[in-house]
Enzyme design. Structure first.
Site, short mmCIF file in Angstrom:
data_model
loop_
_atom_site.label_atom_id
_atom_site.label_comp_id
_atom_site.label_asym_id
_atom_site.label_seq_id
_atom_site.Cartn_x
_atom_site.Cartn_y
_atom_site.Cartn_z
CB CYS A 73 5.00 12.05 -38.13
SG CYS A 73 3.32 12.65 -38.46
CG HIS A 100 6.89 16.30 -39.07
ND1 HIS A 100 7.33 15.29 -39.91
CD2 HIS A 100 5.55 16.14 -38.97
CE1 HIS A 100 6.30 14.57 -40.31
NE2 HIS A 100 5.20 15.06 -39.76
CD GLU A 148 10.75 15.76 -40.26
OE1 GLU A 148 10.78 15.51 -39.03
OE2 GLU A 148 9.72 15.70 -40.95
#
Ligand code: MN
Length: 238
Positions: A110, A213, A215
């Site tokens: 990001c 994202h 994660e």
């Protein structure tokens, strides 16, 4: 010995006024799951301290966060520019330069992909909605883990190898994006509206950035963890 991965954090003030550094547990847990040791980095180191850090770390995970100051890519701020963190910008800029100079692995997420791209000489949209026509919703209101839009992966790219396919769906929480990829960087994922969603360096062993994202996705979609595993596997270690 386990590999040591630097994880950048955001400056943060608690409700009681204590200032500190925050990195989401989903980032550090993904690095632990990949068999390495995450180290959330301080903000404010400069020059020789940054060089020493780059010497000692095996890899750098550049995380999400607020907007990069457009002065770093030669622009004045437009009204739609969001919050900026000058101390974070300064250290991440130096650290990213130090990693690129050493050809040490970077995985940039990001804000991270935007930092790497600008350090390497590319430009950004300060605000997609204002500066690019016909864009999709890139700031989803669905849960963090939900894959809200598709991206097409470039054939032969590291990403296509990691996912074993050329079309995936990703989550989206960004109002900025890469405008022009830096020299020496390949665009490796594009959304249907033409927004650049991933790049990789052709001049470095392993420098990969994604605009989404992962994660927040890997616990729901295990294949997404391959992004973290492949990054750690490409870090040197001792
Ligand atoms: Mn997006």
């Amino acid at each position: 010995m386990r590999k040591l991965i630097g994880v950048t954090g955001s400056l943060y003030s608690s409700r009681s006024g204590v200032e500190g550094i925050f990195a989401g547990d989903d980032y550090t847990a993904a690095i632990v799951e990949a068999g390495a040791l995450p180290m959330v980095l301080p903000i404010g180191l400069q020059d020789e301290a940054v060089e020493s850090l780059a010497d000692q770390l095996d890899g750098l995970l550049l995380t999400g966060g607020v907007d990069l100051d457009p002065a770093y890519f030669g622009e004045e701020p437009i009204p739609q520019l969001g919050e900026v963190s000058p101390a974070r910008d300064e250290m991440e800029w130096q650290l990213t330069e130090a990693f690129l100079a050493r050809d040490k692995p970077i995985f940039a997420i990001c804000r991270g992909i935007q930092v790497v791209n600008a350090v390497a000489g590319g430009t950004l949209y300060q605000d997609l909605h204002t500066q690019k026509r016909g864009v999709l919703q890139h700031t989803q209101r669905a849960p963090r883990w939900h894959a809200s839009h598709e991206v097409a992966l470039a054939a032969g790219s590291k990403l296509a190898a990691i996912f074993g396919t050329e079309r995936i769906r990703v989550n989206s929480f960004h109002h900025q994006a890469i405008r022009e990829a830096a020299p020496g960087f390949l665009v490796t994922a594009v959304a249907q509206d033409g927004v650049i969603e991933a790049v990789e360096s052709v001049r470095h062993h392993y420098v990969v950035g994604v605009q989404w994202h992962p994660e927040n996705m890997w616990r729901h979609q295990p294949i997404v963890h391959n992004l973290f595993q492949t990054f750690v596997d490409n870090c040197g270690g001792k």
